[in-house]
Enzyme design. Structure first.
Site, PDB file in Angstrom:
ATOM      1  CE  LYS A   1     -32.293  19.167  37.080  1.00 17.48           C
ATOM      2  NZ  LYS A   1     -32.613  19.371  35.644  1.00 17.48           N
TER       3      LYS A   1
ATOM      4  CG  HIS B   1     -34.431  19.601  40.630  1.00 21.39           C
ATOM      5  ND1 HIS B   1     -33.202  19.928  41.156  1.00 21.39           N
ATOM      6  CD2 HIS B   1     -34.602  20.392  39.545  1.00 21.39           C
ATOM      7  CE1 HIS B   1     -32.646  20.880  40.425  1.00 21.39           C
ATOM      8  NE2 HIS B   1     -33.469  21.174  39.433  1.00 21.39           N
TER       9      HIS B   1
END
Length: 222
Positions: free
Chosen positions: A103, A105
Site C-alpha cells: 500500500k 498511501h
C-alpha cells in the site's frame, strides 16, 4: 482425540475433503483432495476456528505472541482462530496478515493488524502445505519487518508427502527454520477413522479406496 474425529467429519460434510481422481498443484495424481476454499458459510468458518484453536492448545500451546495468516487463505484462518482462542480460552491473541500488494498511501506497509516487533514469537496458520513455498515467503516477509521468532506452524491436514527431498514438507520446514509444525489431523488419522465408517449413511473410504490411498502414499509419502 474427539476434536480430530469431529474435524474429519466436518471436512466431509463441508465438501472440503473429497475422494476420487484429482491432480495436485505439483502434478501428482491423487485419490483424495483437500480444498479449503469450499468453506463458505459463517457457521463453517466459526467451527473451523474452533478446531484450529483446539489444535493450538493441545499441540502448540501458548508458545507464541501473535498469529500470522498469509494472504489469501490464511487471512480468515487467522481471524477466526483469534476469535475462537478468545471465546473458548479467554486468550486475547493479536493477529496480522500480509497484503499481496504494498500500500503506497495512508499508513502504508505490507502488514495489516498487529505490527510485529523485535522478539515477537509468531505462529503461522495455514490450510494445507504442499511444498512449503508460502511459509518460506512468510519467513522472509516477517523478518523484513522485525527480528521475530517464528515458533510454530499449524495446518489443517498433514498429507505426509515428500517435499523437495526425502522428508515431508513440514519436516523440511522444521529442519530448515526450526519451526515446530502441527496439524489438526494427518492423512493416517483420516484413513484410520474413515475406513469402512459411514458418514451420513455413506462409507467414505471402503477397502478399494483405502488401497488406492495407500498405493499413492507408498509412491509419494514419507
Amino acid at each position: 482425540m474427539d476434536y480430530k474425529k469431529e474435524f474429519i467429519e466436518f471436512m466431509i460434510r463441508s465438501n472440503v475433503l473429497t475422494f476420487g481422481d484429482f491432480v495436485t498443484k505439483s502434478g501428482r495424481r491423487t485419490p483424495y483432495f483437500v480444498n479449503t476454499g469450499n468453506y463458505k458459510t459463517g457457521a463453517q468458518i466459526a467451527k473451523l476456528g474452533r478446531f484450529y484453536a483446539e489444535c493450538i492448545m493441545h499441540q502448540a500451546g501458548r508458545n507464541f505472541d501473535v498469529l500470522y495468516g498469509p494472504a489469501y487463505k490464511g487471512i480468515p484462518l487467522a481471524v477466526t482462530t483469534a476469535v475462537s482462542l478468545y471465546h473458548q480460552y479467554q486468550w486475547d491473541v493479536p493477529y496480522c496478515f500480509n497484503r499481496k500488494e504494498q500500500k503506497d498511501h495512508g499508513e502504508g506497509g505490507g502488514i495489516v493488524g498487529w505490527q510485529p516487533n523485535n522478539g515477537d514469537r509468531v505462529l503461522i496458520i495455514e490450510d494445507v502445505i504442499t511444498a512449503g513455498t508460502s511459509v518460506r515467503e512468510s519467513w522472509q516477509l516477517l523478518h523484513s519487518v522485525a527480528a521475530v521468532n517464528i515458533t510454530s506452524l499449524v495446518v489443517s491436514v498433514d498429507r505426509r508427502e515428500r517435499g523437495t527431498g526425502h522428508q515431508t514438507a513440514l519436516q523440511e520446514l522444521e529442519e530448515a527454520f526450526g519451526i515446530k509444525t502441527h496439524a489438526i489431523v494427518t492423512i493416517d488419522e483420516i484413513i484410520g477413522y474413515l475406513h469402512n465408517r459411514e458418514v451420513d449413511g455413506k462409507v467414505i473410504i471402503d477397502d478399494a479406496m483405502k488401497l488406492r490411498i495407500e498405493e499413492y502414499l507408498r509412491e509419494y509419502g514419507v
